[in-house]
Every structure is written in structure tokens, then in C-alpha cells.
Motif scaffolding. Sequence first.
Motif, PDB file in Angstrom:
ATOM      1  N   THR A  50      50.510  38.255  47.860  1.00 33.71           N
ATOM      2  CA  THR A  50      51.546  39.205  47.435  1.00 33.71           C
ATOM      3  C   THR A  50      51.050  40.124  46.318  1.00 33.71           C
ATOM      4  O   THR A  50      51.742  41.059  45.942  1.00 33.71           O
ATOM      5  CB  THR A  50      52.807  38.471  46.949  1.00 33.71           C
ATOM      6  OG1 THR A  50      52.455  37.671  45.802  1.00 33.71           O
ATOM      7  CG2 THR A  50      53.401  37.591  48.032  1.00 33.71           C
ATOM      8  N   HIS A  51      49.866  39.858  45.776  1.00 34.61           N
ATOM      9  CA  HIS A  51      49.324  40.725  44.724  1.00 34.61           C
ATOM     10  C   HIS A  51      48.726  41.984  45.329  1.00 34.61           C
ATOM     11  O   HIS A  51      49.125  43.090  44.986  1.00 34.61           O
ATOM     12  CB  HIS A  51      48.280  39.964  43.897  1.00 34.61           C
ATOM     13  CG  HIS A  51      47.661  40.805  42.835  1.00 34.61           C
ATOM     14  ND1 HIS A  51      46.304  41.004  42.749  1.00 34.61           N
ATOM     15  CD2 HIS A  51      48.230  41.503  41.820  1.00 34.61           C
ATOM     16  CE1 HIS A  51      46.068  41.793  41.702  1.00 34.61           C
ATOM     17  NE2 HIS A  51      47.211  42.109  41.129  1.00 34.61           N
ATOM     18  N   GLU A  52      47.735  41.814  46.208  1.00 33.59           N
ATOM     19  CA  GLU A  52      47.200  42.948  46.950  1.00 33.59           C
ATOM     20  C   GLU A  52      47.129  42.537  48.411  1.00 33.59           C
ATOM     21  O   GLU A  52      48.155  42.200  48.967  1.00 33.59           O
ATOM     22  CB  GLU A  52      45.867  43.418  46.353  1.00 33.59           C
ATOM     23  CG  GLU A  52      46.102  44.174  45.035  1.00 33.59           C
ATOM     24  CD  GLU A  52      44.835  44.724  44.418  1.00 33.59           C
ATOM     25  OE1 GLU A  52      43.753  44.623  45.011  1.00 33.59           O
ATOM     26  OE2 GLU A  52      44.940  45.251  43.294  1.00 33.59           O
ATOM     27  N   GLU A  67      44.416  29.055  45.948  1.00 33.94           N
ATOM     28  CA  GLU A  67      43.979  30.087  45.011  1.00 33.94           C
ATOM     29  C   GLU A  67      43.439  31.266  45.791  1.00 33.94           C
ATOM     30  O   GLU A  67      42.547  31.106  46.635  1.00 33.94           O
ATOM     31  CB  GLU A  67      42.907  29.514  44.086  1.00 33.94           C
ATOM     32  CG  GLU A  67      42.438  30.521  43.046  1.00 33.94           C
ATOM     33  CD  GLU A  67      41.411  29.912  42.104  1.00 33.94           C
ATOM     34  OE1 GLU A  67      41.571  28.751  41.701  1.00 33.94           O
ATOM     35  OE2 GLU A  67      40.440  30.617  41.793  1.00 33.94           O
ATOM     36  N   CYS A  68      43.981  32.455  45.510  1.00 33.25           N
ATOM     37  CA  CYS A  68      43.546  33.669  46.214  1.00 33.25           C
ATOM     38  C   CYS A  68      42.069  33.942  45.927  1.00 33.25           C
ATOM     39  O   CYS A  68      41.626  33.845  44.782  1.00 33.25           O
ATOM     40  CB  CYS A  68      44.404  34.847  45.755  1.00 33.25           C
ATOM     41  SG  CYS A  68      43.886  36.410  46.502  1.00 33.25           S
ATOM     42  N   PRO A  69      41.300  34.330  46.967  1.00 33.79           N
ATOM     43  CA  PRO A  69      39.867  34.555  46.769  1.00 33.79           C
ATOM     44  C   PRO A  69      39.559  35.830  45.990  1.00 33.79           C
ATOM     45  O   PRO A  69      38.448  36.004  45.516  1.00 33.79           O
ATOM     46  CB  PRO A  69      39.326  34.654  48.199  1.00 33.79           C
ATOM     47  CG  PRO A  69      40.484  35.117  49.013  1.00 33.79           C
ATOM     48  CD  PRO A  69      41.703  34.492  48.377  1.00 33.79           C
ATOM     49  N   LEU A  70      40.557  36.732  45.842  1.00 40.14           N
ATOM     50  CA  LEU A  70      40.236  38.029  45.221  1.00 40.14           C
ATOM     51  C   LEU A  70      40.440  38.030  43.703  1.00 40.14           C
ATOM     52  O   LEU A  70      39.538  38.368  42.955  1.00 40.14           O
ATOM     53  CB  LEU A  70      41.070  39.130  45.895  1.00 40.14           C
ATOM     54  CG  LEU A  70      40.591  40.552  45.709  1.00 40.14           C
ATOM     55  CD1 LEU A  70      39.121  40.702  46.082  1.00 40.14           C
ATOM     56  CD2 LEU A  70      41.434  41.510  46.550  1.00 40.14           C
ATOM     57  N   HIS A  71      41.628  37.680  43.236  1.00 39.49           N
ATOM     58  CA  HIS A  71      41.889  37.702  41.776  1.00 39.49           C
ATOM     59  C   HIS A  71      42.449  36.380  41.279  1.00 39.49           C
ATOM     60  O   HIS A  71      43.024  36.309  40.194  1.00 39.49           O
ATOM     61  CB  HIS A  71      42.861  38.823  41.404  1.00 39.49           C
ATOM     62  CG  HIS A  71      42.514  40.156  41.971  1.00 39.49           C
ATOM     63  ND1 HIS A  71      43.237  40.749  42.981  1.00 39.49           N
ATOM     64  CD2 HIS A  71      41.490  41.000  41.694  1.00 39.49           C
ATOM     65  CE1 HIS A  71      42.687  41.912  43.294  1.00 39.49           C
ATOM     66  NE2 HIS A  71      41.624  42.086  42.539  1.00 39.49           N
ATOM     67  N   ALA A  72      42.383  35.346  42.118  1.00 43.59           N
ATOM     68  CA  ALA A  72      42.684  33.972  41.678  1.00 43.59           C
ATOM     69  C   ALA A  72      44.152  33.663  41.399  1.00 43.59           C
ATOM     70  O   ALA A  72      44.454  32.716  40.677  1.00 43.59           O
ATOM     71  CB  ALA A  72      41.819  33.589  40.478  1.00 43.59           C
TER      72      ALA A  72
HETATM   73  S1  FES Z   1      44.875  39.964  46.056  1.00 41.89           S
HETATM   74 FE1  FES Z   1      45.387  37.904  45.616  1.00 41.89          FE
HETATM   75  S2  FES Z   1      45.337  37.794  43.466  1.00 41.89           S
HETATM   76 FE2  FES Z   1      44.890  39.844  43.877  1.00 41.89          FE
END
Ligand code: FES
Length: 112
Positions: A50-52, A67-72
Motif C-alpha cells: 500500500t506504500h508504492e 516485510e516489503c522488499p522495497l522500503h521495509a
Molecule cells: S513499496 Fe512497500 S514499503 Fe514502499
Amino acid sequence: MSEGIRVASLDDVEEGEGIAISKEVTGTEDDIAILRDEAGFCWALNDTCTHETASLADGWVEDGDVECPLHASKFNLKTGEVDGLPATQDTVAHRVEVRDGEIYLFPNEKPV
Ligand code: FES
């Protein structure tokens, strides 16, 4: 009551990892990440962070979260709630069941 949709075999998902199932298979608004925790249990969340736009199926499963692989950012496996920034919007959790080594998804049903 629905039997669920067979989306994978248990052997297809390593403990601590995930796989993405296309929304064309699941009929949901987003692809679905099938995530397997360290104890071997399976969980399902909407796949797009939901972040990006990272795929949570590419993330790490640990301590009840993915844990998201992009920004954790971290999301609770059972509820979809944000457990770690930068994401601020919860995601959607879906019920899964394992029968005879096969993983069944119940789209838009809450996990029990
Ligand atoms: S896209 Fe998942 S934390 Fe940024």
C-alpha cells in the motif's frame, strides 16, 4: 459454503517466503500474495504494497509479518494491518486453508 480456489501446492511456497497469484485466477481487486511463515502456516494478503507498488510476495515473512522488499514496511499476516512504516494504509487479508498439501484461497473472507 465455498470450497475455496486451489492456488498452489504447499511445496510451491518455501517457509519464510511467498508467491503471487494473479487476480485473474483469484477474481480479486489485486493479485494475492500467498505467504508462508517460519512455522509452515500459510497466509494471504493483497500482493501490492500500500506504500508504492512492490510485490509483498517478494518480501520476507518473519515474526507474524511480511516485510516489503522495497522500503521495509511491515504488514500483519493475519489482519493486514500496518506493523511498520513507511506504509500507513492497511492491506486486505484473505482466508487460506491447506488440505492434502494443497493451498486453497477464500477471496475476501477474513482469516480465522
Ligand atoms: S513499496 Fe512497500 S514499503 Fe514502499
